[in-house]
Each structure stands twice: as C-alpha cells, then as structure tokens.
Design an enzyme around this catalytic site. Structure first.
Site, PDB file in Angstrom:
ATOM      1  N   SER A 159       0.827  -1.210   0.000  1.00  0.00           N
ATOM      2  CA  SER A 159       0.000   0.000   0.000  1.00  0.00           C
ATOM      3  C   SER A 159       0.863   1.263   0.000  1.00  0.00           C
ATOM      4  O   SER A 159       1.686   1.429  -0.901  1.00  0.00           O
ATOM      5  CB  SER A 159      -0.954  -0.069   1.195  1.00  0.00           C
ATOM      6  OG  SER A 159      -1.972   0.851   1.077  1.00  0.00           O
ATOM      7  N   ASP A 163     -10.169  -3.488  -5.039  1.00  0.00           N
ATOM      8  CA  ASP A 163      -9.282  -2.519  -4.402  1.00  0.00           C
ATOM      9  C   ASP A 163      -9.285  -1.243  -5.241  1.00  0.00           C
ATOM     10  O   ASP A 163      -9.084  -1.309  -6.461  1.00  0.00           O
ATOM     11  CB  ASP A 163      -7.861  -3.145  -4.361  1.00  0.00           C
ATOM     12  CG  ASP A 163      -6.824  -2.239  -3.717  1.00  0.00           C
ATOM     13  OD1 ASP A 163      -7.177  -1.100  -3.317  1.00  0.00           O
ATOM     14  OD2 ASP A 163      -5.651  -2.656  -3.622  1.00  0.00           O
ATOM     15  N   HIS A 205      -8.193  -4.938  -0.700  1.00  0.00           N
ATOM     16  CA  HIS A 205      -7.029  -4.166  -0.270  1.00  0.00           C
ATOM     17  C   HIS A 205      -6.542  -4.602   1.117  1.00  0.00           C
ATOM     18  O   HIS A 205      -7.338  -4.767   2.033  1.00  0.00           O
ATOM     19  CB  HIS A 205      -7.317  -2.669  -0.260  1.00  0.00           C
ATOM     20  CG  HIS A 205      -6.076  -1.878  -0.013  1.00  0.00           C
ATOM     21  ND1 HIS A 205      -5.133  -1.670  -0.991  1.00  0.00           N
ATOM     22  CD2 HIS A 205      -5.564  -1.322   1.119  1.00  0.00           C
ATOM     23  CE1 HIS A 205      -4.118  -1.003  -0.488  1.00  0.00           C
ATOM     24  NE2 HIS A 205      -4.346  -0.776   0.800  1.00  0.00           N
TER      25      HIS A 205
END
Ligand SMILES: *[C@@H]1O[C@H](CO)[C@@H](O)[C@H](O)[C@H]1NC(C)=O
Ligand SMILES: *[C@@H]1O[C@H](CO)[C@@H](O)[C@H](O)[C@H]1NC(C)=O
Length: 412
Positions: free
Chosen positions: A192, A352, A382
């Site tokens: 991320s 996501d 995600h």
C-alpha cells in the site's frame, strides 16, 4: 459469563447488521469474516469522524488505535535475532537469522516498508513482525523494517525522506559487511503506502550515478502510485469496498500533504488538478495504460483542471508543495526515468481502489523494458496479505504470502 457473551453477541450482530448495507461481492472468500472485520473498521472510522467534529481528537489520531492494538515488542527467538536501531537517525527494526553457517556466504536482504496510508501503521505491528520472521527463516535473509515518521504530524516529504535516509545508510559497503549482506542481492518492498515509498525510492536511486550499490528487486504489494486521477475504474468500482473505501484513500492522500480540508474536498470531487499537474495527466491516462478488460463499464474522461489565473492551488504544507511530485506519485515520470529500474513484482487485487494504479505501473514498466511479474488476485481486497493474525486471518493472506516469498526466493 454466559449471559455476558450472549449480550455481547447480540450487540455485535445488530451492530454488524447496521454497518453491512454494502454487499460484499460473492467471489470474495470468507465473506462473513470480511464483513465483521469491515464493520469494526467502519465503526472506528465513524467514531473518528465524530471525535474530530467535536474537536476532541483528529481523525487519524483515533484511527491510529488500529495500529496500537496490533503492536508487539519485537523479540528475538531461536531462529531470529531482532534488534531496534537507528539508521541515520531513523528508527528501524532489524531481523537477522541466528543460524551461523560454516561458509560465511553473505546473505540476501529485504528492506520492508509498512502500509497505512502514510498516516497509520508501524513496523512493530504483529502482521509485519510475522512477515519479517517468515522472510528471515525462508530466505535466510536480513530484513530491515523501517519505522518512518507519519502524517499528519509529519507531512510529505518527511515519510519519504526517512525511508530514503535509511536506504542510503544501509546501501554502504561497510554497513552491509557488518550484517553480512550481499550488496548484489538487496530488495525493497512494501504494501500500500509502503509500496508507494518503495517505488519512489527505487526511482531515486537509479538517478544517482555515484550510488554504487543498487537494489536488485522491488516488490510492490497493492501499491498507491498516483494522486492525479482518483476516479480510475477501480476507484469507481470499489468506492465502498471493505478496508479501504475511496473516502479513506482520499483522506490518506490529502493528509499526506496537508491538514487543510480544502484539498480533501477537491480530491473527493477529483477536481484538485491544477496548471502544474495537468501536464502530467498523460502519465495516468488509464484509457491508454489499462488493458481493455480493466476498463470495465467505464468511459475515460480526463480529470477537470481548475481554471482561473494559473489554476487554483491548494495549501500544501512542508517544503515540497505538490501532489504531482514523483516522490509522492511514482507514475508521474517519463519512460526514460523507468528504464533502468530493478525488476519488479507487483500485486494487485480486484476489489481494491488501487488496482488500476498497480496495473498502470505494470504497463508502463514493461513498456520501458523492465522485467515485471504481475500477480492479480481476482478475489483479493485491499490489505489482504496482512490479515494473517487471529481472529482476522484470511486464507488468501496465506496464499499471497507464499507466492510473494516464492518470488523473492527465485528473484533475489
Ligand atoms: C488519454 O488517452 C486518450 C486515448 O488513448 C486520448 O484520446 C486522450 O486525449 C488522453 N487524455 C489525456 C489527458 O492524456
Ligand atoms: C460509454 O460509452 C458508450 C459508447 O459511447 C456508451 O454506450 C455507454 O453508455 C457509456 N458508458 C457510461 C457508463 O457512460
């Protein structure tokens, strides 16, 4: 005791029923577990909004609770020696294999950057601690997990610069020798926002001809790569998905640069682009960089650019002034700046908002001649890879971890 659990269970059910009004796609495995996990995240987010509106605590301050509950003291065990150090003034957690082999052959190393939208997370959270130990024992590698400072207390470029300083410090011959690390076998990796920092620092290093020791590989797990178009098909399709709804991602983006809510509102409307960033929109044009199948039902329209004298600009704190800075948005560089990047492993998840950031980077890196392994998880959401701890442990996390470690094994 019994009654207590029943009441707790009933409360949890009604609570969950209240929060689950957004259906989770059928394809996702362990849907109920994800719904429950998500109801916790959502309620915390509502609480955070509430606290902020009352002026008790800012939103990210409340959300930081997620980090705190998962924090563990990094302890050594039979296999791994764990130490907390400072590299050029930045906190790091260093994981080294205990096993002393006869042939003192140098080891591989992975520099790991945790996720959390530049505002949350810590290298000391249990899923990161567990991942680091896995890498150490399966690859016989050294893992350097970086505790970079976070926004909103430290806006861009502070988190990036902390990472850069650690990487520069580590990639010195004398330091690598001290930890018996092979200078030719070092990777940077992150999930991320950590993937964002990993991509950005990889780009920076190849620009420095005097930097003799370079990275061999970059492994980016559902990375954030651009702040210019927050309406890609994946942002639209997954705007209400669990764990990272679009609002939260926009919040992370805006808080990375400033605490001024005007940027958040403009980013929500995707009208934050200005005179300066508009010339870079071509680098995130998804009608060009996403394969047709990922356009889904969406038609491309370029983000609106604020008009007026020189375009509207937003207050951005800190010495650097722009979300169009490639150290924040690594997709915003020309092909020439990608050409000599280390080979890449890029993970994307179907459900996501950041899916298309990752896929666009795959397209762009390949076009520039960089070797890329792209792993797309059709049932992924995600953050999935870090859900490895009971009670929020998911089967998909295990598969993702295995594939990731396998790639490192074969490519580092
Ligand atoms: C994006 O790409 C499409 C076609 O691939 C083109 O028509 C459009 O002008 C491009 N827009 C921007 C902002 O680059
Ligand atoms: C996209 O464009 C096509 C062809 O012009 C049109 O039929 C379709 O309705 C558009 N889709 C959306 C979501 O606007």
């Amino acid at each position: 005791m019994r009654l207590g659990s029943i009441i707790l269970f009933a409360a949890l059910c009604s609570f969950t029923a209240y929060y689950i009004y957004e259906p989770i796609p059928e394809e996702i495995e362990e849907r109920w577990k994800l719904m429950l996990t998500n109801s916790f995240f959502r309620s915390l987010s509502h609480l955070a909004d509430f606290c902020e509106s009352l002026g008790l605590k800012d939103y990210m301050g409340v959300m930081y609770f997620i980090t705190l509950v998962e924090k563990v003291a990094p302890l050594s065990d039979h296999h791994v020696r764990v130490t907390e150090e400072k590299f050029d003034g930045v906190d790091v957690v260093l994981y080294q294999p205990r096993l002393q082999r006869d042939d003192s052959e140098p080891r591989r190393a992975v520099i790991y950057l945790h996720g959390g939208g530049w505002c949350l997370g810590s290298s000391r959270m249990s899923p990161y601690d567990l991942l680091a130990r896995n890498i150490v024992s399966q690859l016989d590698a050294v893992v350097l997990s970086v505790e970079y400072r976070l926004a909103p207390a430290h806006h861009f470029p502070v988190p990036y610069e902390d990472v850069y300083r650690v990487v520069k410090h580590f990639l010195q011959k004398k330091v690598l020798t001290q930890y018996s690390v092979d200078p030719g076998r070092i990777a940077v990796s992150g999930d991320s926002a950590g993937g964002n920092l990993a991509a950005a620092v990889s780009q920076q290093l190849i620009k420095e001809p005097e930097q003799q020791i370079q990275l061999k590989a970059q492994a980016l797990l559902y990375p954030v790569l651009q702040a210019l178009d927050l309406n890609t098909p994946s942002y639209q399709q997954n705007q209400d998905m669990p764990i990272l709804p679009r609002t939260l991602m926009v919040r992370f983006w805006s808080e990375y640069f400033t605490s001024d809510k005007a940027l958040f509102r403009a980013m929500m409307a995707n009208t934050h682009n200005n005179h300066e960033s508009s010339s870079l929109l071509k680098f995130v044009n998804w009608s060009t960089f996403l394969p047709e199948s990922f356009h889904r039902k969406y038609n491309y329209s370029a983000p609106t650019v604020a008009q007026g004298v020189g375009g509207e600009t937003f207050g951005v704190d800190g010495p650097s002034q722009s979300f169009a800075d490639p150290r924040a948005s690594p997709l915003l560089v020309p092909d020439a700046a990608l050409r000599s990047l280390p080979k890449a492993y890029i993970v994307t998840c179907e459900y996501d908002v950041l899916r298309d950031d990752g896929i666009m980077y795959v397209t762009r890196l390949r076009a520039a001649g960089v070797e890329v392994t792209h792993e797309h998880y059709r049932t992924g959401f995600h953050g999935a890879m870090m859900f490895t701890m009971w009670p929020t442990d998911f089967l998909i996390a295990r598969r993702m971890t295995d594939n990731y470690i396998k790639w490192l094994m074969e490519n580092l």
